[in-house]
Design a protein around this motif. Structure first.
Motif, PDB file in Angstrom:
ATOM      1  N   TRP A 331       0.816  -1.215   0.000  1.00 47.31           N
ATOM      2  CA  TRP A 331       0.000   0.000   0.000  1.00 47.31           C
ATOM      3  C   TRP A 331       0.850   1.265   0.000  1.00 47.31           C
ATOM      4  CZ3 TRP A 331      -4.597   0.194  -1.711  1.00 47.31           C
ATOM      5  CH2 TRP A 331      -5.489  -0.872  -1.526  1.00 47.31           C
ATOM      6  N   TYR A 337      -3.457   3.827  -7.360  1.00 50.98           N
ATOM      7  CA  TYR A 337      -4.266   3.178  -6.323  1.00 50.98           C
ATOM      8  C   TYR A 337      -4.773   1.800  -6.724  1.00 50.98           C
ATOM      9  CZ  TYR A 337      -8.145   2.061  -3.264  1.00 50.98           C
ATOM     10  OH  TYR A 337      -8.990   1.400  -2.410  1.00 50.98           O
ATOM     11  N   ARG A 340      -2.028  -0.666  -6.680  1.00 47.62           N
ATOM     12  CA  ARG A 340      -1.639  -1.001  -5.307  1.00 47.62           C
ATOM     13  C   ARG A 340      -2.629  -2.002  -4.713  1.00 47.62           C
ATOM     14  NH1 ARG A 340      -1.760   3.976  -1.984  1.00 47.62           N
ATOM     15  NH2 ARG A 340      -2.573   5.086  -3.791  1.00 47.62           N
TER      16      ARG A 340
END
Length: 355
Positions: A331, A337, A340
């Motif tokens: 993370w 995003y 991740r």
């Protein structure tokens, strides 16, 4: 539960802090040095690696830095840079690393006539070759590049611009490295202003050779992660007791879950930690800080991600602790995003832990 070496090797790993010029294969260094007539202290791979490790353990910073004079000497041509990057990816993949952010300072690789962009392209070519070769060998790995500006040189704005220009191809972030004490990140204000304007991810070496105030400076210039950061404990009164009192810097890092790129063995070698057993990362983890596990310089410190995991297990870490640090690293990566999230899912699946 004691983990066997094979079980540790099989665990998926996420590596956020690994220097390309500190992780060459000893055999490759010997071969490339011979081609350019660069003299090494040994031409036996095992002996050379042992000598480098001894220099790292000596506590003598001058001796420690001598190693990098040897490694960068052979990293001045595009073919050599590509080969070293390719081998780094292959070695990491074989060690169970599923995602790595390899960092290097382009300005250290131009003595042979390469331009900065040519350095980036050579390294990226090697990374792509390594990813493809690893997949053929049965290992899935992804790797991005972090470009470092050297603190004691004067090219931070140029390196920041280089990273931004290459963000869509290979560069996932920017870093400043080199002498920490006496070279605070605030000296490089224009570079960090440009990076903020471009919404470009930044990590900064801090809290290793200098104290918690260095971490504070890194956070001030916009660092989303801290390279090492272990001396942030100096901003915690009563650290290691039942009632610690966090200062403003430590509270910021904890509240915002700023990932600390801890490198257990290297931190001992640079005197940022007294030993792995007494490493501040254990208590920082217990306090809820976003602790991650990294190699820093695999050749110089004689480590791999698996050996660092094994050392932490010897220090009392469980598989759940390793999972937490790896998920934190996933993370904390500089991927978008959704990517991740995909990486985190791979970590969860690989550890087989129910959340």
């Amino acid at each position: 539960m004691t983990l066997t070496p094979d079980e540790i090797l099989a665990l998926p790993k996420v590596l956020l802090h690994d220097h390309l010029d500190g992780g060459l294969r000893a055999s490759t260094l010997i071969e490339l040095a011979a081609e350019i007539g660069h003299e090494l202290p040994s031409t036996d791979p095992h002996e050379l690696a042992a000598m480098f490790r001894a220099q790292a353990e000596s506590g003598d910073l001058v001796r420690y830095l001598e190693v990098f004079a040897h490694t960068t000497a052979v990293m001045q041509t595009a073919p050599n840079l590509s080969r070293i990057a390719r081998e780094a990816v292959l070695d990491l993949a074989a060690d169970g690393v599923i995602y790595a952010e390899l960092r290097y300072a382009p300005e250290l690789h131009v003595a042979g006539g390469l331009g900065l962009q040519e350095v980036v392209e050579a390294v990226q070519a090697g990374v792509e070759e390594g990813v493809a070769a690893a997949l053929e060998a049965g290992y899935a790995i992804r790797a991005g590049a972090l470009l470092c500006a050297m603190r004691h040189l004067d090219r931070s704005e140029e390196i920041a611009a280089l990273a931004i220009v290459n963000r869509d191809r290979c560069c996932v972030g920017f870093d400043i490295a080199g002498p920490e004490d006496g070279f605070p990140p605030t000296r490089f204000g224009p570079a960090f202003v440009a990076l903020r304007a471009a919404h470009f991810p930044v990590t900064v070496h801090a809290g290793e050779a200098a104290g918690a105030e260095s971490v504070g400076d890194a956070l001030f210039v916009g660092a989303r992660r801290i390279g090492h950061g272990v001396r942030i404990h100096e901003d915690i009164e009563g650290f290691g007791t039942e009632e610690p009192v966090l200062g403003l810097i430590a509270r910021h890092a904890l509240d915002q879950q700023i990932p600390l790129e801890c490198s257990p063995t290297s931190n001992v070698h640079t005197a940022a930690a007294p030993s792995i057993a007494e490493h501040p990362m254990h208590e920082l983890r217990n306090l809820g800080f976003a602790v991650t596990v990294n190699t820093d310089n695999r050749l110089v410190s004689g480590v791999s991600m698996s050996s660092e995991f094994a050392a932490l297990v010897d220090a009392g870490w469980t598989v759940e602790d390793l999972f937490e640090a790896t998920l934190t690293a996933a993370w904390g990566s500089f991927l978008p995003y959704d990517e991740r999230a995909d990486l985190a899912e791979l970590v969860i699946e690989g550890y087989g832990i129910d959340l």
